[in-house]
Design a protein around this motif. Structure first.
Motif, PDB file in Angstrom:
ATOM      1  N   LEU A 229      16.182 -11.822  96.612  1.00 49.61           N
ATOM      2  CA  LEU A 229      16.629 -13.221  96.581  1.00 49.61           C
ATOM      3  C   LEU A 229      15.459 -14.162  96.303  1.00 49.61           C
ATOM      4  CD1 LEU A 229      19.052 -13.341  99.668  1.00 49.61           C
ATOM      5  CD2 LEU A 229      19.681 -13.242  97.250  1.00 49.61           C
ATOM      6  N   LEU A 230      14.330 -13.939  96.953  1.00 49.00           N
ATOM      7  CA  LEU A 230      13.169 -14.805  96.747  1.00 49.00           C
ATOM      8  C   LEU A 230      12.595 -14.648  95.340  1.00 49.00           C
ATOM      9  CD1 LEU A 230      11.195 -14.648 100.133  1.00 49.00           C
ATOM     10  CD2 LEU A 230      12.791 -16.382  99.331  1.00 49.00           C
ATOM     11  N   ASN A 231      12.564 -13.419  94.856  1.00 46.27           N
ATOM     12  CA  ASN A 231      12.066 -13.210  93.494  1.00 46.27           C
ATOM     13  C   ASN A 231      12.952 -13.912  92.472  1.00 46.27           C
ATOM     14  OD1 ASN A 231       9.652 -11.467  92.733  1.00 46.27           O
ATOM     15  ND2 ASN A 231      10.489 -10.300  94.466  1.00 46.27           N
ATOM     16  N   ASP A 232      14.246 -13.832  92.742  1.00 50.89           N
ATOM     17  CA  ASP A 232      15.173 -14.518  91.830  1.00 50.89           C
ATOM     18  C   ASP A 232      14.939 -16.027  91.857  1.00 50.89           C
ATOM     19  OD1 ASP A 232      17.630 -14.760  90.153  1.00 50.89           O
ATOM     20  OD2 ASP A 232      18.403 -15.751  91.976  1.00 50.89           O
ATOM     21  N   ALA A 233      14.704 -16.587  93.040  1.00 52.52           N
ATOM     22  CA  ALA A 233      14.516 -18.036  93.185  1.00 52.52           C
ATOM     23  C   ALA A 233      13.162 -18.504  92.665  1.00 52.52           C
ATOM     24  CB  ALA A 233      14.665 -18.422  94.647  1.00 52.52           C
ATOM     25  N   THR A 234      12.195 -17.583  92.495  1.00 50.93           N
ATOM     26  CA  THR A 234      10.849 -17.949  92.033  1.00 50.93           C
ATOM     27  C   THR A 234      10.551 -17.346  90.659  1.00 50.93           C
ATOM     28  OG1 THR A 234       9.923 -16.071  93.283  1.00 50.93           O
ATOM     29  CG2 THR A 234       9.937 -18.226  94.368  1.00 50.93           C
ATOM     30  N   ASN A 235      11.618 -17.129  89.888  1.00 46.08           N
ATOM     31  CA  ASN A 235      11.475 -16.651  88.505  1.00 46.08           C
ATOM     32  C   ASN A 235      10.791 -15.285  88.408  1.00 46.08           C
ATOM     33  OD1 ASN A 235      12.620 -19.094  87.395  1.00 46.08           O
ATOM     34  ND2 ASN A 235      10.649 -20.099  87.842  1.00 46.08           N
ATOM     35  N   GLY A 236      10.962 -14.491  89.453  1.00 40.30           N
ATOM     36  CA  GLY A 236      10.407 -13.134  89.413  1.00 40.30           C
ATOM     37  C   GLY A 236       8.895 -13.092  89.408  1.00 40.30           C
ATOM     38  N   ASP A 237       8.244 -14.117  89.999  1.00 37.55           N
ATOM     39  CA  ASP A 237       6.779 -14.190  89.941  1.00 37.55           C
ATOM     40  C   ASP A 237       6.099 -12.972  90.556  1.00 37.55           C
ATOM     41  OD1 ASP A 237       6.859 -16.570  88.612  1.00 37.55           O
ATOM     42  OD2 ASP A 237       6.488 -17.820  90.383  1.00 37.55           O
ATOM     43  N   ALA A 238       6.580 -12.519  91.694  1.00 38.36           N
ATOM     44  CA  ALA A 238       5.947 -11.360  92.337  1.00 38.36           C
ATOM     45  C   ALA A 238       6.142 -10.099  91.503  1.00 38.36           C
ATOM     46  CB  ALA A 238       6.529 -11.152  93.731  1.00 38.36           C
ATOM     47  N   TRP A 239       7.313  -9.941  90.914  1.00 37.07           N
ATOM     48  CA  TRP A 239       7.560  -8.773  90.052  1.00 37.07           C
ATOM     49  C   TRP A 239       6.619  -8.803  88.850  1.00 37.07           C
ATOM     50  CZ3 TRP A 239      13.502  -9.822  90.355  1.00 37.07           C
ATOM     51  CH2 TRP A 239      14.035  -9.170  91.485  1.00 37.07           C
ATOM     52  N   LYS A 240       6.493  -9.983  88.262  1.00 38.26           N
ATOM     53  CA  LYS A 240       5.636 -10.110  87.072  1.00 38.26           C
ATOM     54  C   LYS A 240       4.177  -9.895  87.435  1.00 38.26           C
ATOM     55  CE  LYS A 240       7.528 -14.125  85.973  1.00 38.26           C
ATOM     56  NZ  LYS A 240       7.835 -15.388  85.285  1.00 38.26           N
ATOM     57  N   GLU A 241       3.760 -10.426  88.600  1.00 37.71           N
ATOM     58  CA  GLU A 241       2.362 -10.292  89.017  1.00 37.71           C
ATOM     59  C   GLU A 241       1.960  -8.842  89.186  1.00 37.71           C
ATOM     60  OE1 GLU A 241      -0.022 -11.302  93.117  1.00 37.71           O
ATOM     61  OE2 GLU A 241       1.203 -12.923  92.272  1.00 37.71           O
ATOM     62  N   HIS A 242       2.855  -8.044  89.703  1.00 37.84           N
ATOM     63  CA  HIS A 242       2.546  -6.631  89.970  1.00 37.84           C
ATOM     64  C   HIS A 242       3.089  -5.692  88.891  1.00 37.84           C
ATOM     65  CE1 HIS A 242       0.858  -7.274  93.992  1.00 37.84           C
ATOM     66  NE2 HIS A 242       1.798  -8.202  94.153  1.00 37.84           N
ATOM     67  N   LYS A 243       3.660  -6.281  87.803  1.00 38.15           N
ATOM     68  CA  LYS A 243       4.174  -5.499  86.675  1.00 38.15           C
ATOM     69  C   LYS A 243       5.142  -4.414  87.138  1.00 38.15           C
ATOM     70  CE  LYS A 243      -0.044  -6.343  84.024  1.00 38.15           C
ATOM     71  NZ  LYS A 243      -1.216  -5.751  83.342  1.00 38.15           N
ATOM     72  N   VAL A 244       6.078  -4.836  87.959  1.00 39.63           N
ATOM     73  CA  VAL A 244       7.060  -3.902  88.523  1.00 39.63           C
ATOM     74  C   VAL A 244       8.072  -3.525  87.453  1.00 39.63           C
ATOM     75  CG1 VAL A 244       8.830  -3.589  90.288  1.00 39.63           C
ATOM     76  CG2 VAL A 244       6.762  -4.882  90.813  1.00 39.63           C
ATOM     77  N   THR A 245       8.458  -2.246  87.432  1.00 43.27           N
ATOM     78  CA  THR A 245       9.430  -1.774  86.442  1.00 43.27           C
ATOM     79  C   THR A 245      10.818  -1.664  87.059  1.00 43.27           C
ATOM     80  OG1 THR A 245       9.152   0.573  86.930  1.00 43.27           O
ATOM     81  CG2 THR A 245       7.589  -0.421  85.373  1.00 43.27           C
ATOM     82  N   ALA A 246      11.801  -1.610  86.205  1.00 43.95           N
ATOM     83  CA  ALA A 246      13.186  -1.460  86.654  1.00 43.95           C
ATOM     84  C   ALA A 246      13.367  -0.150  87.407  1.00 43.95           C
ATOM     85  CB  ALA A 246      14.132  -1.540  85.460  1.00 43.95           C
ATOM     86  N   ALA A 247      12.723   0.916  86.911  1.00 44.43           N
ATOM     87  CA  ALA A 247      12.854   2.228  87.562  1.00 44.43           C
ATOM     88  C   ALA A 247      12.311   2.186  88.990  1.00 44.43           C
ATOM     89  CB  ALA A 247      12.114   3.291  86.752  1.00 44.43           C
ATOM     90  N   GLN A 248      11.193   1.474  89.191  1.00 49.11           N
ATOM     91  CA  GLN A 248      10.628   1.375  90.532  1.00 49.11           C
ATOM     92  C   GLN A 248      11.599   0.700  91.500  1.00 49.11           C
ATOM     93  OE1 GLN A 248       6.907  -0.624  89.368  1.00 49.11           O
ATOM     94  NE2 GLN A 248       5.768   1.076  90.305  1.00 49.11           N
ATOM     95  N   ILE A 249      12.184  -0.402  91.039  1.00 48.62           N
ATOM     96  CA  ILE A 249      13.101  -1.141  91.907  1.00 48.62           C
ATOM     97  C   ILE A 249      14.335  -0.318  92.219  1.00 48.62           C
ATOM     98  CG2 ILE A 249      14.576  -3.182  92.072  1.00 48.62           C
ATOM     99  CD1 ILE A 249      12.553  -4.671  90.376  1.00 48.62           C
ATOM    100  N   LEU A 250      14.920   0.296  91.190  1.00 45.71           N
ATOM    101  CA  LEU A 250      16.166   1.042  91.390  1.00 45.71           C
ATOM    102  C   LEU A 250      15.942   2.311  92.208  1.00 45.71           C
ATOM    103  CD1 LEU A 250      17.746   0.516  87.853  1.00 45.71           C
ATOM    104  CD2 LEU A 250      18.344  -0.647  90.000  1.00 45.71           C
ATOM    105  N   ASN A 251      14.804   2.978  91.987  1.00 44.20           N
ATOM    106  CA  ASN A 251      14.507   4.179  92.781  1.00 44.20           C
ATOM    107  C   ASN A 251      14.291   3.838  94.255  1.00 44.20           C
ATOM    108  OD1 ASN A 251      14.665   6.006  90.678  1.00 44.20           O
ATOM    109  ND2 ASN A 251      12.490   5.852  90.144  1.00 44.20           N
ATOM    110  N   ARG A 252      13.622   2.726  94.499  1.00 42.94           N
ATOM    111  CA  ARG A 252      13.370   2.312  95.887  1.00 42.94           C
ATOM    112  C   ARG A 252      14.663   1.964  96.601  1.00 42.94           C
ATOM    113  NH1 ARG A 252      10.254  -0.032  99.791  1.00 42.94           N
ATOM    114  NH2 ARG A 252      10.886  -2.090 100.562  1.00 42.94           N
ATOM    115  N   ASN A 253      15.642   1.503  95.867  1.00 46.09           N
ATOM    116  CA  ASN A 253      16.876   0.994  96.474  1.00 46.09           C
ATOM    117  C   ASN A 253      18.083   1.910  96.260  1.00 46.09           C
ATOM    118  OD1 ASN A 253      16.252  -1.857  97.572  1.00 46.09           O
ATOM    119  ND2 ASN A 253      15.267  -1.827  95.559  1.00 46.09           N
ATOM    120  N   ARG A 254      17.818   3.194  96.077  1.00 49.86           N
ATOM    121  CA  ARG A 254      18.927   4.120  95.804  1.00 49.86           C
ATOM    122  C   ARG A 254      19.946   4.168  96.942  1.00 49.86           C
ATOM    123  NH1 ARG A 254      15.749   9.482  94.032  1.00 49.86           N
ATOM    124  NH2 ARG A 254      14.337   8.564  95.579  1.00 49.86           N
TER     125      ARG A 254
END
Length: 511
Positions: free
Chosen positions: A455-480
């Motif tokens: 929710l916070l990443n969505d509200a801040t334009n994904g800044d934390a995701w972009k800063e750490h170059k997070v991939t879709a696979a990382q997010i989806l695997n973590r949240n299986r």
């Protein structure tokens, strides 16, 4: 089976103790007869009243040893219908008889010495200077009787026999009286013949003192005196180590002859079944009788556990709780990787935990099963407490996550250990439950913990995701398994994730 084995072992010990007592008593009789004959002979030949008194004392030891034999024999008998608690106290009776005999012997020797001194002062008695043979007899008696004292004392301590200890003191008093005889005879030979009957009075004092000690010890054992405090403290420690024992409500001991009876009230969880509490009592009973040879019987009563705190304990408890509360303030210093809305700073652990608590209250209806909301709130409020010591580990930091569990375990030990033990165990259990993600509450709490950063990443334009170059696979695997706590809430979070994948805030899978 274990209790039966313990009982059989104790019966064997009683038989062995009786054999030891008979052997030592036999030696004592032989030594006392030979020594008393020798001292009487030396006293008569060498004209020493002190040595004759000493010989009479040794002769009385023969009778005292026979009383020991009788006392040990009777007290070793097993329980019967008329004496269900055994016959151990009869050994105390033997000790009392011995002490009375010993005291009367001492008084007789003292009276004889006083009469001779008075007669000497009135000129009615010529005190003959003792010969060298009396002096030699005194030295031999000191060596022999002191040796017998240590020999008999060692056996008495080994078999825990009061009557035999009394007999040992008979030997010691005889050695002491021989020392008095030696001093009196030496004084008389040096020109002070009155010292010979004076020595008899000194001997009298030693004998009466020993008799009084033996008498009082026997009386204490017959009047249900409590066991030694050091041994009682050992029983307490042993009982509190037993599984299921929450506390000791009352512990009473009573010395019954040479043996000890224990009456114990312990407390156990009141929610346990009768069978469970009975097993706890049996374990305690067996542990005490196995550990302490002197304990003949132990009675264990179980009470439901009730918290009882002294004023000091209440103050200590409150202080430890306040210490923990202040320690939690350090959560405000633990920076996470997610940015807060409307600002360019990152949130801290305290803000994150508060946010999860509010989310849990508002979104609890989306759990598929009824929840213990209090437990959920406890989980989300304390789940990151360990980061005070372990630090925040970013979800997608592979190197940090490799050591995360080890660091957080150490942190949990220290931080929850600040609290009073019951609260520490309760808090630690809730934290462990959250980490395992097995119960409905843990699954729901973990869903809140995973959805909030999205929710916070969505509200801040994904800044934390972009800063750490997070991939879709990382997010989806973590949240299986994140969906398990609240499927509909997770579906909403998934739409946000896919939106940011399309926007390029989340990188496509790396090939």
């Amino acid at each position: 089976m274990e209790q039966k084995a313990t009982a059989n072992r104790k019966k064997r010990n009683v038989s062995e103790n009786e054999r030891i007592a008979m052997r030592v008593s036999g030696y004592s009789i032989v030594v006392n007869i030979l020594l008393s004959v020798f001292k009487l002979f030396a006293g008569i030949i060498a004209h020493s009243g002190a040595m004759i008194s000493d010989g009479v004392h040794s002769a009385s030891d023969v009778l005292s040893t026979f009383i020991v034999i009788i006392g040990v024999k009777i007290s070793s008998k097993e329980s019967d219908r008329r004496h269900p608690y055994g016959h151990e106290r009869l050994e105390c009776v033997a000790a009392i008889l011995l002490s009375v005999m010993l005291g009367l012997t001492g008084v007789g020797i003292g009276i004889s010495g006083i009469e001779k001194i008075m007669q000497s002062f009135r000129g009615e008695l010529n005190i003959v200077i003792p010969g060298l043979l009396a002096l030699t007899a005194a030295v031999i008696s000191i060596v022999v009787k002191e040796s017998m004292y240590w020999y008999t004392r060692s056996a008495a301590k080994k078999i825990k026999s009061g009557a035999m200890m009394a007999d040992a003191w008979h030997h010691r008093s005889d050695a002491l009286s021989s020392i008095g005889s030696f001093a009196g005879i030496c004084g008389a030979r040096l020109g002070y013949p009155v010292l010979d009957p004076v020595a008899s009075i000194v001997i009298c004092a030693f004998i009466i003192k020993a008799a009084a000690d033996i008498f009082l010890d026997a009386v204490r054992k017959m009047t249900d005196e409590a066991w030694d405090e050091k041994d009682v403290a050992k029983i307490r420690k042993l009982v509190l180590r037993q599984e299921g024992v929450r506390g000791i409500d009352e512990l009473k001991t009573r010395v019954f002859g040479s043996r000890v009876y224990v009456d114990l009230e312990i407390s156990a969880d009141g929610e346990r079944t009768l069978k469970e509490t009975h097993r706890i009592a049996e374990k305690v009973h067996h542990a005490i009788e196995e550990e302490f040879e002197d304990v003949k019987h132990c009675m264990v009563h179980v009470n439901p556990y009730v918290e009882r705190e002294t004023e000091k304990e209440k103050n200590e408890k409150l202080q430890s709780q306040m210490d923990f509360i202040l320690e939690l303030d350090r959560l405000k210093q633990i920076q996470r990787q997610t940015y807060i809305t409307g600002d360019q700073r990152k949130e801290n652990d305290a803000e994150h935990s508060w946010h999860l608590a509010v989310m849990s209250i508002i979104l609890s209806d989306y759990a598929e099963v009824p929840l213990d909301l209090t437990k959920v709130l406890t989980m989300v409020l304390i789940h990151d407490v360990v980061e005070i010591d372990a630090g925040d580990t970013y979800a997608y930091d592979e190197e940090g996550n490799a050591t995360k569990r080890q660091r957080e375990e150490a942190a949990a030990n220290r931080l929850f250990g600040i609290l009073p033990r019951p609260q520490a165990e309760s808090m630690r259990a809730v934290w462990e439950e959250f980490e395992k993600k097995e119960t409905p509450e843990a699954k729901f709490a973990n869903t809140m913990d995973r959805v909030q950063p999205i929710l916070l990443n969505d509200a801040t334009n994904g800044d934390a995701w972009k800063e750490h170059k997070v991939t879709a696979a990382q997010i989806l695997n973590r949240n299986r398994s994140t969906w398990e706590g609240a499927p509909q809430v997770w579906k909403y979070a998934e739409t946000l994730i896919h939106k940011h994948i399309q926007n390029g805030d989340i990188q496509e899978d790396r090939r």
